[in-house]
Scaffold this active site. Structure first.
Site, PDB file in Angstrom:
ATOM      1  N   ASP A 194       0.055   7.778  -9.651  1.00  0.00           N
ATOM      2  CA  ASP A 194      -0.526   7.155 -10.848  1.00  0.00           C
ATOM      3  C   ASP A 194      -1.516   6.103 -10.360  1.00  0.00           C
ATOM      4  O   ASP A 194      -1.372   4.918 -10.602  1.00  0.00           O
ATOM      5  CB  ASP A 194       0.576   6.531 -11.701  1.00  0.00           C
ATOM      6  CG  ASP A 194       0.041   5.973 -13.024  1.00  0.00           C
ATOM      7  OD1 ASP A 194      -1.084   6.347 -13.418  1.00  0.00           O
ATOM      8  OD2 ASP A 194       0.741   5.150 -13.641  1.00  0.00           O
ATOM      9  N   ASP A 248       0.862  -1.172   0.000  1.00  0.00           N
ATOM     10  CA  ASP A 248       0.000   0.000   0.000  1.00  0.00           C
ATOM     11  C   ASP A 248       0.907   1.234   0.000  1.00  0.00           C
ATOM     12  O   ASP A 248       1.844   1.319   0.801  1.00  0.00           O
ATOM     13  CB  ASP A 248      -0.880  -0.033   1.255  1.00  0.00           C
ATOM     14  CG  ASP A 248      -1.645   1.260   1.452  1.00  0.00           C
ATOM     15  OD1 ASP A 248      -2.506   1.566   0.619  1.00  0.00           O
ATOM     16  OD2 ASP A 248      -1.362   1.965   2.438  1.00  0.00           O
TER      17      ASP A 248
END
Length: 339
Positions: free
Chosen positions: A183, A165
């Site tokens: 992104d 994460d």
């Protein structure tokens, strides 16, 4: 929200698994990919075939061979990129921030599992270290296997892949980055990324990991005359609360059927003009950009009157309690194409 259907008008029966042409009364019909952009608006295009499909614990993933756009990567029923125009998105995401920075060496990508963002970064000769952090190993492996255009980037020794994460990874690191790039998937309700667009995340997690003069840039959703109110204006306003200098910019991406937005932010001013950007492109980047040069960026950062008006008046800040979601939901890919 993506769906595969067969029929000459795109409204026929759903196709399960093969994406081949159906025949009816001797006439060839196309198989169609269909995505609901808004409640009353669908975007569809003809398919040659469904090349590969897969699923992870987080997302469904498909690689389609489309007639108008070539190979298309679809994650959770949302088109991510297509072969013929992904260069517009990825050049716009990567190069403005790297070129505005005086000497970027270390880059952190949040998301970017497709590999195209890393590919564009690695074209910069002075880059020494790129960390690409994506939560979904299956998506990364899928793209490594099937997107030949990024094969070289995935093999580059300067690229370090981390499956984690992005928030946890940045919070646990003690090193600094010249540019951090978001992104990530759009902030869809139920998706894995919406909390990575919040003020607290930018303030407490992203900013502390930027080196002196560092730049943060994120994709910021649709930025069209009507669609920019969905998340673009809110992401812009959120970043304005955290950084001194914030530059929103946009470009039309044909396969998205809309203008797309990015927002670049820093505590150091963006002073590089179009001429200087062109000089830096020549000095720093291997090969030729297809889309972005100094004048293109200058044009991209001059938004239309309607969008500027909204941005100037935007009061909402993107927090975990007031998340805005663009149309669509996680796990919305409706066909049984899992391999």
């Amino acid at each position: 929200m993506g769906e595969i259907s067969s029929g000459s008008n795109g409204n026929g029966n759903r196709v399960h698994g093969n994406g081949h042409h159906a025949k009816d009364d001797g006439r060839r019909k196309s198989c169609w990919y269909e995505e609901e952009i808004e409640q009353d608006l669908k975007w569809c295009f003809a398919l040659n075939s469904i090349l590969h499909t897969g699923a992870s614990q987080y997302q469904d993933i498909s690689l389609l061979d489309t007639k108008p756009f070539g190979k298309a990567l679809v994650i959770d029923g949302k088109l991510q990129s297509t072969e013929i125009d992904e260069f517009i998105y990825h050049e716009s995401l990567v190069h403005p921030a790297l070129l505005h920075h005086p000497n970027p060496r270390s880059i952190f990508i949040m998301g970017g599992g497709e590999g195209s963002t890393a590919r564009e970064i690695l074209r910069h000769k002075n880059i020494q270290n790129v960390i690409m952090c994506d939560i979904d190993k299956e998506v990364v492996d899928f793209c490594k296997s099937y997107l030949a255009v990024n094969r070289e980037a995935f093999c580059d020794s300067r690229l370090h892949l981390v499956i984690n994460d992005a928030r946890a990874e940045l919070e646990n690191r003690r090193d600094y980055f010249d540019v951090i790039i978001g992104d990530l998937a759009d902030p869809i309700e139920g998706g894995p990324c919406y909390q990575l667009y919040t003020k607290s995340f930018y303030e407490s997690t992203v900013k502390p990991r930027l080196s002196e003069g560092g730049i943060f840039v994120t994709q910021a959703g649709p930025a069209g005359v009507f669609s920019h109110t969905e998340v673009f204006s809110c992401i812009y306003n959120t970043l304005r609360q955290v950084f001194k200098y914030v530059v929103p910019y946009s470009a039309h991406i044909p396969s998205y059927a809309d203008t797309w937005g990015w927002v670049m932010a820093s505590d150091s001013p963006f002073t590089t003009d179009a001429e200087e950007l062109d000089i830096r492109i020549k000095q720093r980047i291997k090969g030729e950009n297809r889309y972005l040069d100094g004048k293109t960026f200058l044009s991209a950062s001059i938004l239309s009157k309607a969008v500027r008006k909204t941005l100037a008046k935007e009061t909402q800040v993107y927090t975990e309690g007031t998340a805005r979601f663009i149309y669509g939901h996680g796990n919305g890919y409706k066909s049984n194409h899992h391999s």
